[in-house]
Design an enzyme around this catalytic site. Structure first.
Site, PDB file in Angstrom:
ATOM      1  N   CYS A 157     -12.377  -8.515 -37.706  1.00 36.77           N
ATOM      2  CA  CYS A 157     -12.728  -7.045 -38.007  1.00 36.77           C
ATOM      3  C   CYS A 157     -11.684  -6.344 -38.736  1.00 36.77           C
ATOM      4  CB  CYS A 157     -13.269  -6.622 -36.584  1.00 36.77           C
ATOM      5  SG  CYS A 157     -13.891  -5.000 -36.744  1.00 36.77           S
ATOM      6  N   CYS A 203     -16.450  -5.518 -28.585  1.00 31.99           N
ATOM      7  CA  CYS A 203     -17.395  -4.679 -28.355  1.00 31.99           C
ATOM      8  C   CYS A 203     -18.555  -5.024 -28.409  1.00 31.99           C
ATOM      9  CB  CYS A 203     -17.189  -3.608 -29.746  1.00 31.99           C
ATOM     10  SG  CYS A 203     -17.424  -4.555 -31.145  1.00 31.99           S
TER      11      CYS A 203
END
Length: 394
Positions: free
Chosen positions: A116, A213
């Site tokens: 990410c 997440c």
């Protein structure tokens, strides 16, 4: 007359320095935005919506979810900066979630936070910052960035060793690093929370994000099964000596170094040594078989001053981390006909393919990050071939 450097090492007055603050909605990034605004910088807050938050909206320990976006917006309003929410769900799914699933199904243990940072946050978001005419992109990571006096910046471990996030940022390129700023690198979390309260931010006591997440409750297998229905194959659990000890429902439910949850009865403690996705086998054995002295890497990102092609024949003394929760350990970086390798000074357990091996100048608390790469699967010799007539033990 030379313009003095501001607190971000930029030769401009703060008011003439535009900074994009990446605001996740958490305490750290909120404090960064508020501090920069207080210092007089031209701050623009940007929050990325990265995934279909659904059930994670009100889940403690999540990040980038609906409540976080709301919190980031409230902070931006309170400190008086423009704030934008960008829908990066499609980019995040392609660059991070899909690769995460594919890596697990290949018998690896990936780190989606590294991917990410490498792609969506430090490539796409930094590109947006440049389009907005920003001089820097600031984040709430606990890591230190310093001017090296060469026209470039170096990445160093944070002052708070317990919060140091350099392990997750090793893949930051030099071009990205030169534009990134990490204002929290020299303080600890308690000081950050105190600053949040001092600045009047309503999220001073907000819990830290802890989970990946997009993985509710840490159930990786459930997420991967949803993304890749039927992709996980059942198979055998095989001892290092060739005995078939049982069966499993898919290699994605295991990780190298795992001891609990194997569902086996054995006279000795058994650990997962390797995940063979091609043959759908989970290979187990005694703890001593977990020890690794040599690590090979792929997808290497190098931030050191010395070119990798110029490594001395005897190698370079460094320190490495193979897990985010472990301290750097002494090692030697070598180069041979097969590429880069790490020779560890002592055995390291639980070295898993797909994880990161991050290289530092030394094992000290202020060490510089030289780079790192993704750990390749090491060779593992079975002590004997699994007999074709063997059956799982009850």
């Amino acid at each position: 007359m030379t313009t003095p450097l501001n607190s971000l090492d930029i030769a401009k007055p703060p008011a003439a320095t535009r900074v994009v603050a990446a605001m996740s909605g958490g305490v750290d990034s909120s404090v960064v935005a508020a501090l920069l605004k207080r210092e007089g910088y031209d701050v623009i807050g940007v929050t990325l919506q990265l995934y279909d938050h659904g059930a994670a909206v009100h889940r403690a320990g999540a990040c980038c979810a609906g409540q976080d976006i709301h919190d980031a917006r409230r902070v931006a309003e309170a400190i008086g900066i423009p704030h934008y929410v960008l829908d990066y769900e499609s980019r995040f799914r392609d660059a991070v979630i899909e690769r995460f699933a594919e890596s697990y199904l290949a018998g690896e243990t990936p780190i989606p936070c590294v991917e990410c940072n490498r792609t969506v946050k430090f490539r796409d978001l930094l590109g947006l910052a440049q389009e907005l005419g920003a001089d820097a992109l600031a984040t709430g990571h606990y890591v230190v960035s310093r001017d090296l006096g060469t026209g470039h910046r170096g990445l160093f471990r944070a002052a708070d060793a317990a919060r140091d996030q350099s392990y997750f940022l090793y893949a930051t390129t030099q071009e990205q690093l030169d534009l990134l700023r990490f204002p929290l690198g020299s303080i600890d979390k308690a000081q950050t929370r105190a600053l949040a309260a001092e600045l009047g931010l309503g999220i001073a006591d907000k819990p830290d994000s802890q989970d990946i997440c997009f993985v509710p409750n840490g159930r990786y297998a459930d997420v991967i099964e949803k993304l890749k229905p039927g992709a996980s194959r059942p198979g055998e659990i095989v001892h290092l000596d060739g005995r078939i000890l049982g069966r499993h429902d898919g290699v994605l439910r295991y990780t190298v170094g795992q001891r609990k949850g194997l569902g086996l009865s054995a006279a000795e403690p058994l650990y997962v040594l390797r995940l063979d996705a091609d043959l759908a086998r989970v290979i187990v054995g005694p703890r001593e078989a977990l020890g690794v002295r040599e690590i090979r890497l792929r997808d290497v990102n190098w931030l050191g001053d010395l070119s990798l092609d110029a490594l001395p024949a005897e190698g370079l003394d460094v320190a490495v981390r193979v897990r985010s929760t472990r301290a750097p350990r002494e090692a030697r970086l070598m180069r041979d006909e097969d590429g880069l390798k790490i020779e560890l000074a002592s055995d390291e357990e639980g070295v898993s393919p797909g994880q990161a091996c991050v290289i530092y100048t030394d094992a000290g608390p202020d060490a510089r990050v030289l780079g790192g790469g993704t750990i390749l699967r090491p060779p593992l010799a079975m002590l004997a071939p699994a007999p074709a007539f063997a059956h799982a033990q009850p």
